[in-house]
Design a protein around this motif. Structure first.
Motif, PDB file in Angstrom:
ATOM      1  N   LEU A  90       0.809  -1.216   0.000  1.00 49.21           N
ATOM      2  CA  LEU A  90       0.000   0.000   0.000  1.00 49.21           C
ATOM      3  C   LEU A  90       0.851   1.280   0.000  1.00 49.21           C
ATOM      4  O   LEU A  90       1.817   1.384   0.735  1.00 49.21           O
ATOM      5  CB  LEU A  90      -0.864  -0.015   1.265  1.00 49.21           C
ATOM      6  CG  LEU A  90      -1.786   1.163   1.505  1.00 49.21           C
ATOM      7  CD1 LEU A  90      -2.970   1.088   0.577  1.00 49.21           C
ATOM      8  CD2 LEU A  90      -2.238   1.164   2.952  1.00 49.21           C
ATOM      9  N   THR A  91       0.492   2.238  -0.847  1.00 49.06           N
ATOM     10  CA  THR A  91       1.109   3.559  -0.732  1.00 49.06           C
ATOM     11  C   THR A  91       0.020   4.574  -0.424  1.00 49.06           C
ATOM     12  O   THR A  91      -1.027   4.584  -1.069  1.00 49.06           O
ATOM     13  CB  THR A  91       1.815   4.003  -2.022  1.00 49.06           C
ATOM     14  OG1 THR A  91       0.864   4.019  -3.075  1.00 49.06           O
ATOM     15  CG2 THR A  91       2.948   3.100  -2.384  1.00 49.06           C
ATOM     16  N   VAL A  92       0.267   5.395   0.573  1.00 48.39           N
ATOM     17  CA  VAL A  92      -0.695   6.418   0.961  1.00 48.39           C
ATOM     18  C   VAL A  92      -0.035   7.769   0.847  1.00 48.39           C
ATOM     19  O   VAL A  92       1.004   8.017   1.439  1.00 48.39           O
ATOM     20  CB  VAL A  92      -1.178   6.218   2.407  1.00 48.39           C
ATOM     21  CG1 VAL A  92      -2.176   7.289   2.770  1.00 48.39           C
ATOM     22  CG2 VAL A  92      -1.780   4.853   2.588  1.00 48.39           C
ATOM     23  N   SER A  93      -0.611   8.633   0.059  1.00 42.85           N
ATOM     24  CA  SER A  93      -0.078   9.973  -0.091  1.00 42.85           C
ATOM     25  C   SER A  93      -1.106  10.946   0.459  1.00 42.85           C
ATOM     26  O   SER A  93      -2.210  11.040  -0.059  1.00 42.85           O
ATOM     27  CB  SER A  93       0.177  10.222  -1.576  1.00 42.85           C
ATOM     28  OG  SER A  93       0.909  11.372  -1.748  1.00 42.85           O
ATOM     29  N   ASN A  94      -0.737  11.635   1.530  1.00 41.67           N
ATOM     30  CA  ASN A  94      -1.687  12.550   2.151  1.00 41.67           C
ATOM     31  C   ASN A  94      -1.344  13.986   1.764  1.00 41.67           C
ATOM     32  O   ASN A  94      -0.380  14.558   2.237  1.00 41.67           O
ATOM     33  CB  ASN A  94      -1.635  12.383   3.666  1.00 41.67           C
ATOM     34  CG  ASN A  94      -2.716  13.175   4.359  1.00 41.67           C
ATOM     35  OD1 ASN A  94      -3.254  14.123   3.797  1.00 41.67           O
ATOM     36  ND2 ASN A  94      -3.037  12.794   5.582  1.00 41.67           N
TER      37      ASN A  94
ATOM     38  N   ILE B  47       4.605   6.798   3.733  1.00 40.77           N
ATOM     39  CA  ILE B  47       4.011   6.841   2.394  1.00 40.77           C
ATOM     40  C   ILE B  47       3.984   5.463   1.763  1.00 40.77           C
ATOM     41  O   ILE B  47       3.141   5.184   0.936  1.00 40.77           O
ATOM     42  CB  ILE B  47       4.792   7.798   1.456  1.00 40.77           C
ATOM     43  CG1 ILE B  47       5.244   9.020   2.204  1.00 40.77           C
ATOM     44  CG2 ILE B  47       3.913   8.219   0.313  1.00 40.77           C
ATOM     45  CD1 ILE B  47       6.050   9.938   1.338  1.00 40.77           C
ATOM     46  N   GLY B  48       4.932   4.627   2.132  1.00 39.13           N
ATOM     47  CA  GLY B  48       4.936   3.280   1.585  1.00 39.13           C
ATOM     48  C   GLY B  48       5.553   3.199   0.208  1.00 39.13           C
ATOM     49  O   GLY B  48       5.240   2.309  -0.564  1.00 39.13           O
ATOM     50  N   GLN B  54       7.125  11.459  -4.961  1.00 34.33           N
ATOM     51  CA  GLN B  54       6.037  11.375  -4.002  1.00 34.33           C
ATOM     52  C   GLN B  54       6.510  11.842  -2.621  1.00 34.33           C
ATOM     53  O   GLN B  54       5.788  12.531  -1.912  1.00 34.33           O
ATOM     54  CB  GLN B  54       5.561   9.932  -3.936  1.00 34.33           C
ATOM     55  CG  GLN B  54       4.093   9.804  -3.682  1.00 34.33           C
ATOM     56  CD  GLN B  54       3.576   8.474  -4.182  1.00 34.33           C
ATOM     57  OE1 GLN B  54       4.056   7.942  -5.177  1.00 34.33           O
ATOM     58  NE2 GLN B  54       2.611   7.924  -3.478  1.00 34.33           N
ATOM     59  N   GLN B  58       5.167  15.069  -0.588  1.00 27.92           N
ATOM     60  CA  GLN B  58       4.680  14.930   0.784  1.00 27.92           C
ATOM     61  C   GLN B  58       5.374  15.937   1.703  1.00 27.92           C
ATOM     62  O   GLN B  58       4.748  16.550   2.556  1.00 27.92           O
ATOM     63  CB  GLN B  58       4.931  13.497   1.270  1.00 27.92           C
ATOM     64  CG  GLN B  58       4.228  13.177   2.569  1.00 27.92           C
ATOM     65  CD  GLN B  58       2.723  13.083   2.395  1.00 27.92           C
ATOM     66  OE1 GLN B  58       2.214  12.190   1.751  1.00 27.92           O
ATOM     67  NE2 GLN B  58       1.999  14.031   2.960  1.00 27.92           N
TER      68      GLN B  58
END
Lengths: 262, 323
Positions: A90-94, B47-48, B54, B58
């Motif tokens: 999983l990649t989460v970009s907030n 972030i994974g 990316q 961030q």
């Protein structure tokens, strides 16, 4: 200490001295001449950032950022934690920024890297409108004029633009837009606020239904029931419990069985 | 002259100065390198991904969230964010993982305080220790003029500053190459940013390879170290006690670090040497302590201080009674 090693140290030092002088001289010479490779205009990789595993991009305001959460995770963080056991890749970009309004979000969407990330996302989580409606919580005192005269029309047209933009960047990813809750449940004028928020949500819902694959996730009911339990001490943002409750709701929509990993 | 210098060098080596300096550098380096790995690990975990775009995006967003309560740091943060955005827009990775990037960052953070402190270890007792040990009489009874004695000491100082830079460079390279790998010497770096009233000015931005940038940094760090060395040398002549001389110098350095952050409204502070130590910041493009300061201005101020210090040192040493 023999003579020879002293000589070696002196020689090495002299060499280092020359090297540093070269660096300094080169810098000053370059400054005077303004030399150096000229910079070519932006050549950004427009291709979608497609990753192996599940990819989530969260956009919006303080609710996405997680303001009020003691660990700063917000619903996006909790959701990520829970989904991780199921999707290790999983990649989460907030990309939520406190205080963002719809026009500001529309501006953020113009940045190439943001567009790239949206292009490769499986889920696009969106929270927007809280600041447009409540003007950052300051409308508390002037609830009546503040909200009634709120820029409802302007917001809806910005929202349309945002949704259209996201859809054009990513035709398949699921867009999950959070419905607003009424943070002023325990205030005297809660009925008025509630009706304003409800009609606001109604308009958002109608707008979203015009596009494919957009889910509006309601939160109104959660806070209606547990208002004081779920709100942070600022009386506006959710607290840890509130964010977890929201995240649970998202999880049940994203994982087919609705099962909780933790 | 050479034999005088070699004599001085023998004294320095005999006192194990360089080994001490090397040890201190090595210990601190390990700490910083470890902290660096931890930091990038935590970002990656959150972030994974290891996609730098990316990560950078961030970081920019995180910075924007901090902007509202950054207080006095607001302007600096804003400049920093605009710079990161510029890197991102031009598709250049500002922190390509590898030894060169670590060296670049470490050097930038150590010119203002860490390197000067190391230099002081060597420079502060160059003359005063001779006096406290009584060996100065031996030195001055030789058939060599006082001027030449002090000059040989000063030249030895210049050499030892270079030597410390060499030790520093070698150790940073060795440790970071082991920990982060040896890639990225030719990676592009942007330089030439300047700031005008909290806005980033990109008109003079140039692209240079990282090894060249690092060479520039070493040049500037060496220059700053030499100026600090010269001033400590002067104090070592003026003040009999080594500890007092070092104390004065440390007080100056620390006040410089504090002042740099709060003098923006005190315009004439820009003529103090300690406010001008952050010269590498100009390469990087962070906003200077006082608006309108430039690289050449800072270098010039430092030069004036160093020359004044040197003249004082020689004048005092040649006139002073030794008993």
């Amino acid at each position: 200490m023999n003579k020879k090693s002293v000589n070696i140290v002196i020689m090495l030092s002299a060499a280092a001295c020359l090297l540093c002088l070269t660096g300094l001289g080169w810098l000053l010479w370059g400054q005077a001449r303004g030399v150096g490779e000229a910079l070519q205009p932006a050549t950004s990789a427009e291709g979608a950032a497609k990753t192996e595993g599940l990819s989530i991009v969260a956009l919006g305001d303080s609710l996405t950022r997680g303001t009020g959460d003691s660990e700063g995770k917000g619903y996006v963080g909790y959701l990520g934690d829970w989904l991780k056991s199921r999707y290790p890749e999983l990649t989460v970009s907030n990309l939520g920024v406190k205080g963002y309004t719809a026009p500001q979000l529309a501006e953020l969407l113009e940045q190439p890297e943001v567009r790239r990330q949206i292009g490769g996302a499986d889920y696009i989580l969106l929270t927007i409108g809280g600041n447009d409606l409540f003007q950052g919580g300051q409308a508390l005192l002037q609830l009546e004029e503040g909200i009634e005269a709120g820029s409802g029309e302007g917001f809806i047209s910005s929202l349309k633009g945002i949704l259209k933009e996201i859809r054009s960047l990513n035709a398949e990813g699921e867009i999950m837009l959070m419905g607003l809750y009424n943070p002023f449940q325990d205030f005297g004028e809660s009925n008025l606020a509630s009706s304003v928020v409800m009609s606001w949500n109604q308009k958002v819902w109608e707008t979203a239904s015009a596009y494919s694959g957009i889910i509006v996730v309601p939160t109104f009911d959660l806070f209606q029931q547990h208002g004081s339990d779920y709100l942070f001490s600022d009386g506006f943002h959710p607290n840890d419990k509130g964010y977890q409750a929201i995240a649970k709701r998202y999880l049940s929509l994203m994982v087919p069985e609705g099962g909780l990993a933790s | 002259m050479y034999s005088l210098i070699s004599n001085e060098m023998t004294k320095l080596i005999g006192r194990r100065k360089f080994i001490m300096v090397g040890l201190i550098i090595a210990v601190l380096l390990c700490l910083f390198a470890y902290a660096q790995t931890k930091q990038s690990e935590s970002i990656r975990e959150r972030i994974g991904t290891s996609d730098w775009r990316q990560e950078l995006q961030q970081q920019i967003i995180d910075g924007q969230n901090r902007l509202s309560n950054a207080g006095p740091w607001r302007e600096q943060l804003q400049i920093r964010l605009q710079q990161m955005q510029y890197y991102l827009d031009h598709d250049i990775n500002p922190s390509q993982p590898g030894a060169p990037t670590f060296i670049r960052g470490f050097l930038e953070n150590s010119t203002e305080l860490f390197l000067p402190l190391l230099i002081m270890m060597v420079a502060a007792d160059m003359v005063s220790s001779e006096r406290s040990l009584g060996t100065i009489k031996l030195l001055l009874t030789r058939p060599v003029s006082r001027f030449r004695v002090l000059l040989s000491k000063y030249l030895t100082l210049v050499l030892s500053v270079s030597m410390i830079m060499l030790i520093y460079g070698f150790l940073t390279f060795a440790i970071s190459a082991i920990m982060f790998g040896n890639d990225g010497w030719t990676a592009p770096v942007l330089t030439g940013f300047s700031s005008q009233g909290g806005e980033l000015d990109i008109s003079a931005v140039r692209l240079i390879p990282q090894w060249q940038y690092i060479l520039h940094e070493f040049g500037l760090a060496w220059y700053v170290s030499l100026v600090i060395g010269t001033l400590s040398f002067m104090l070592s002549v003026l003040i009999r006690s080594t500890a007092a001389g070092m104390g004065v110098m440390i007080a100056c350095l620390i006040s410089g670090a504090i002042l740099s952050n709060m003098v923006s409204s005190w315009e004439s502070a820009k003529y103090l040497f300690m406010v001008n130590l952050g010269v590498i910041g100009y390469l990087e493009g962070s906003s200077p302590p006082v608006e309108g300061m430039t690289l050449s201005f800072s270098l010039l101020v430092l030069l004036v201080w160093a020359i004044a210090g040197l003249i004082t040192a020689f004048a005092v040493f040649m006139k002073k009674d030794v008993y």
